[in-house]
Design a protein around this motif. Structure first.
Motif, PDB file in Angstrom:
ATOM      1  N   ARG A  88       0.864  -1.186   0.000  1.00  0.00           N
ATOM      2  CA  ARG A  88       0.000   0.000   0.000  1.00  0.00           C
ATOM      3  C   ARG A  88       0.896   1.230   0.000  1.00  0.00           C
ATOM      4  O   ARG A  88       0.944   2.007   0.955  1.00  0.00           O
ATOM      5  CB  ARG A  88      -0.912  -0.024   1.231  1.00  0.00           C
ATOM      6  N   SER A  89       1.628   1.380  -1.074  1.00  0.00           N
ATOM      7  CA  SER A  89       2.622   2.453  -1.187  1.00  0.00           C
ATOM      8  C   SER A  89       2.709   2.857  -2.647  1.00  0.00           C
ATOM      9  O   SER A  89       1.839   2.517  -3.452  1.00  0.00           O
ATOM     10  CB  SER A  89       3.987   1.956  -0.682  1.00  0.00           C
ATOM     11  N   SER A  90       3.788   3.577  -2.984  1.00  0.00           N
ATOM     12  CA  SER A  90       3.977   3.988  -4.377  1.00  0.00           C
ATOM     13  C   SER A  90       4.221   2.788  -5.290  1.00  0.00           C
ATOM     14  O   SER A  90       4.179   2.924  -6.519  1.00  0.00           O
ATOM     15  CB  SER A  90       5.160   4.961  -4.486  1.00  0.00           C
ATOM     16  N   LEU A  91       4.477   1.612  -4.709  1.00  0.00           N
ATOM     17  CA  LEU A  91       4.694   0.407  -5.508  1.00  0.00           C
ATOM     18  C   LEU A  91       3.382  -0.267  -5.906  1.00  0.00           C
ATOM     19  O   LEU A  91       3.399  -1.239  -6.662  1.00  0.00           O
ATOM     20  CB  LEU A  91       5.564  -0.589  -4.741  1.00  0.00           C
ATOM     21  N   ARG A  92       2.277   0.224  -5.395  1.00  0.00           N
ATOM     22  CA  ARG A  92       0.979  -0.374  -5.722  1.00  0.00           C
ATOM     23  C   ARG A  92       0.780  -0.374  -7.237  1.00  0.00           C
ATOM     24  O   ARG A  92       0.906   0.643  -7.903  1.00  0.00           O
ATOM     25  CB  ARG A  92      -0.153   0.408  -5.057  1.00  0.00           C
ATOM     26  N   GLY A  93       0.480  -1.546  -7.769  1.00  0.00           N
ATOM     27  CA  GLY A  93       0.244  -1.675  -9.199  1.00  0.00           C
ATOM     28  C   GLY A  93       1.502  -1.797 -10.034  1.00  0.00           C
ATOM     29  O   GLY A  93       1.422  -2.062 -11.238  1.00  0.00           O
ATOM     30  N   ARG A  94       2.675  -1.615  -9.442  1.00  0.00           N
ATOM     31  CA  ARG A  94       3.931  -1.665 -10.200  1.00  0.00           C
ATOM     32  C   ARG A  94       4.747  -2.922  -9.923  1.00  0.00           C
ATOM     33  O   ARG A  94       5.821  -3.094 -10.490  1.00  0.00           O
ATOM     34  CB  ARG A  94       4.778  -0.422  -9.908  1.00  0.00           C
ATOM     35  N   VAL A  95       4.242  -3.795  -9.066  1.00  0.00           N
ATOM     36  CA  VAL A  95       4.889  -5.076  -8.791  1.00  0.00           C
ATOM     37  C   VAL A  95       3.906  -6.176  -9.162  1.00  0.00           C
ATOM     38  O   VAL A  95       2.749  -6.160  -8.737  1.00  0.00           O
ATOM     39  CB  VAL A  95       5.280  -5.211  -7.309  1.00  0.00           C
ATOM     40  N   ILE A  96       4.351  -7.127  -9.996  1.00  0.00           N
ATOM     41  CA  ILE A  96       3.584  -8.343 -10.229  1.00  0.00           C
ATOM     42  C   ILE A  96       4.467  -9.497  -9.787  1.00  0.00           C
ATOM     43  O   ILE A  96       5.653  -9.547 -10.105  1.00  0.00           O
ATOM     44  CB  ILE A  96       3.159  -8.498 -11.702  1.00  0.00           C
ATOM     45  N   ALA A  97       3.902 -10.419  -9.001  1.00  0.00           N
ATOM     46  CA  ALA A  97       4.771 -11.419  -8.390  1.00  0.00           C
ATOM     47  C   ALA A  97       3.996 -12.660  -7.963  1.00  0.00           C
ATOM     48  O   ALA A  97       2.763 -12.664  -7.873  1.00  0.00           O
ATOM     49  CB  ALA A  97       5.492 -10.821  -7.185  1.00  0.00           C
ATOM     50  N   LYS A  98       4.760 -13.705  -7.694  1.00  0.00           N
ATOM     51  CA  LYS A  98       4.252 -14.959  -7.139  1.00  0.00           C
ATOM     52  C   LYS A  98       4.797 -15.098  -5.733  1.00  0.00           C
ATOM     53  O   LYS A  98       5.996 -14.979  -5.504  1.00  0.00           O
ATOM     54  CB  LYS A  98       4.722 -16.143  -7.998  1.00  0.00           C
ATOM     55  N   ALA A 136       6.714  -9.668   9.742  1.00  0.00           N
ATOM     56  CA  ALA A 136       7.948  -8.877   9.718  1.00  0.00           C
ATOM     57  C   ALA A 136       8.778  -9.210   8.485  1.00  0.00           C
ATOM     58  O   ALA A 136       9.372  -8.315   7.861  1.00  0.00           O
ATOM     59  CB  ALA A 136       8.750  -9.121  10.991  1.00  0.00           C
ATOM     60  N   VAL A 137       8.821 -10.481   8.119  1.00  0.00           N
ATOM     61  CA  VAL A 137       9.581 -10.892   6.928  1.00  0.00           C
ATOM     62  C   VAL A 137       8.950 -10.293   5.671  1.00  0.00           C
ATOM     63  O   VAL A 137       9.648  -9.763   4.796  1.00  0.00           O
ATOM     64  CB  VAL A 137       9.643 -12.429   6.834  1.00  0.00           C
ATOM     65  N   ARG A 138       7.637 -10.353   5.562  1.00  0.00           N
ATOM     66  CA  ARG A 138       6.963  -9.783   4.394  1.00  0.00           C
ATOM     67  C   ARG A 138       7.175  -8.268   4.312  1.00  0.00           C
ATOM     68  O   ARG A 138       7.379  -7.720   3.223  1.00  0.00           O
ATOM     69  CB  ARG A 138       5.478 -10.126   4.437  1.00  0.00           C
ATOM     70  N   ALA A 139       7.151  -7.617   5.476  1.00  0.00           N
ATOM     71  CA  ALA A 139       7.413  -6.174   5.490  1.00  0.00           C
ATOM     72  C   ALA A 139       8.840  -5.885   5.035  1.00  0.00           C
ATOM     73  O   ALA A 139       9.096  -4.914   4.316  1.00  0.00           O
ATOM     74  CB  ALA A 139       7.170  -5.615   6.892  1.00  0.00           C
ATOM     75  N   ALA A 140       9.779  -6.740   5.450  1.00  0.00           N
ATOM     76  CA  ALA A 140      11.173  -6.561   5.032  1.00  0.00           C
ATOM     77  C   ALA A 140      11.312  -6.731   3.526  1.00  0.00           C
ATOM     78  O   ALA A 140      12.071  -6.001   2.864  1.00  0.00           O
ATOM     79  CB  ALA A 140      12.070  -7.545   5.771  1.00  0.00           C
ATOM     80  N   HIS A 141      10.587  -7.699   2.958  1.00  0.00           N
ATOM     81  CA  HIS A 141      10.622  -7.888   1.503  1.00  0.00           C
ATOM     82  C   HIS A 141      10.109  -6.640   0.785  1.00  0.00           C
ATOM     83  O   HIS A 141      10.664  -6.232  -0.244  1.00  0.00           O
ATOM     84  CB  HIS A 141       9.770  -9.100   1.116  1.00  0.00           C
ATOM     85  N   GLU A 142       9.066  -6.027   1.329  1.00  0.00           N
ATOM     86  CA  GLU A 142       8.547  -4.806   0.715  1.00  0.00           C
ATOM     87  C   GLU A 142       9.557  -3.672   0.820  1.00  0.00           C
ATOM     88  O   GLU A 142       9.695  -2.860  -0.109  1.00  0.00           O
ATOM     89  CB  GLU A 142       7.226  -4.419   1.381  1.00  0.00           C
ATOM     90  N   GLN A 143      10.295  -3.623   1.924  1.00  0.00           N
ATOM     91  CA  GLN A 143      11.328  -2.594   2.068  1.00  0.00           C
ATOM     92  C   GLN A 143      12.446  -2.794   1.052  1.00  0.00           C
ATOM     93  O   GLN A 143      12.972  -1.832   0.491  1.00  0.00           O
ATOM     94  CB  GLN A 143      11.893  -2.621   3.488  1.00  0.00           C
ATOM     95  N   VAL A 144      12.806  -4.059   0.801  1.00  0.00           N
ATOM     96  CA  VAL A 144      13.844  -4.341  -0.192  1.00  0.00           C
ATOM     97  C   VAL A 144      13.397  -3.851  -1.570  1.00  0.00           C
ATOM     98  O   VAL A 144      14.171  -3.219  -2.310  1.00  0.00           O
ATOM     99  CB  VAL A 144      14.160  -5.850  -0.239  1.00  0.00           C
ATOM    100  N   LEU A 145      12.146  -4.111  -1.926  1.00  0.00           N
ATOM    101  CA  LEU A 145      11.651  -3.658  -3.218  1.00  0.00           C
ATOM    102  C   LEU A 145      11.563  -2.139  -3.294  1.00  0.00           C
ATOM    103  O   LEU A 145      11.792  -1.552  -4.365  1.00  0.00           O
ATOM    104  CB  LEU A 145      10.290  -4.288  -3.500  1.00  0.00           C
ATOM    105  N   THR A 146      11.274  -1.500  -2.188  1.00  0.00           N
ATOM    106  CA  THR A 146      11.282  -0.037  -2.158  1.00  0.00           C
ATOM    107  C   THR A 146      12.680   0.490  -2.458  1.00  0.00           C
ATOM    108  O   THR A 146      12.854   1.463  -3.210  1.00  0.00           O
ATOM    109  CB  THR A 146      10.803   0.483  -0.798  1.00  0.00           C
TER     110      THR A 146
END
Length: 199
Positions: A88-98, A136-146
């Motif tokens: 729910r950030s500027s990456l919304r709609g710009r990441v497609i993933a499995k 926490a791990v999922r949040a960290a993954h989102e930070q890496v993509l940011t």
């Protein structure tokens, strides 16, 4: 067992043919990936993502059609599927993933569309965490993509200069005018460059 063996053989053949991942390079226990004995590195997963999504330039129209279908099957960050409630950030709609989840394992592999049009294939795999650390791990993954998105911004090629408007005045470069008949026939006592010299 027989079905699993057929699936695994088909997967090995595809990996070897398209991604250069040979039998000795990866451990495949099943065709589904839902096994603790299957072993692929994040680098290998990125190679798979690039081929499967068409980011690595499909070799035929059939491959391009399969890549387009695979891309459509991936979840869109913050929009649908297993990523509906994430990014729910500027990456919304710009990441497609499995996504991939087993007890003690969380993975995310796909594509990040940069703000300048470049696309980055990625694969994140975290092993060995407790069940209570999943969020926490999922949040960290989102930070890496940011951070990867910031990298794309920082390394974006400079924009091309805008072309001048048609009604904008241009600067002419002074040069030597081409000879005219008047100059060629002028009685100035000088020979033309193209005419033979006369004594």
């Amino acid at each position: 067992k027989r079905v699993t063996g057929v699936q695994t053989c088909a997967l090995r053949s595809w990996l070897d043919r398209t991604s250069g991942i040979g039998k000795k390079d990866a451990v495949l226990d099943t065709g589904s990936g839902l096994s603790y004995r299957t072993e692929l590195s994040p680098r290998q997963l990125v190679a798979v993502v690039r081929v499967a999504t068409g980011a690595a330039a499909p070799s035929s129209p059939e491959e391009a059609a399969r890549a387009a279908a695979f891309r459509r099957s991936l979840s869109v960050a913050g929009v649908d599927g297993t990523l509906r409630g994430r990014f729910r950030s500027s990456l919304r709609g710009r990441v497609i993933a499995k996504t991939g989840t087993l007890t003690g394992v969380i993975a995310l592999s796909g594509l990040l569309d940069g703000p300048d049009g470049r696309t980055l294939a990625f694969a994140l795999v975290t092993n060995g965490h407790s069940q209570g650390r999943k969020l926490a791990v999922r949040a960290a993954h989102e930070q890496v993509l940011t951070e990867l998105d910031r990298y794309l911004v920082a390394t974006a090629p400079p924009a091309a200069p805008a072309a001048p408007a048609l009604d904008e005045p241009t600067t002419a470069i002074a040069g030597v005018a081409a000879p005219t008949p008047e100059l060629d026939t002028a009685d100035d006592g000088l020979a033309d460059d193209d005419a033979p010299a006369t004594p």
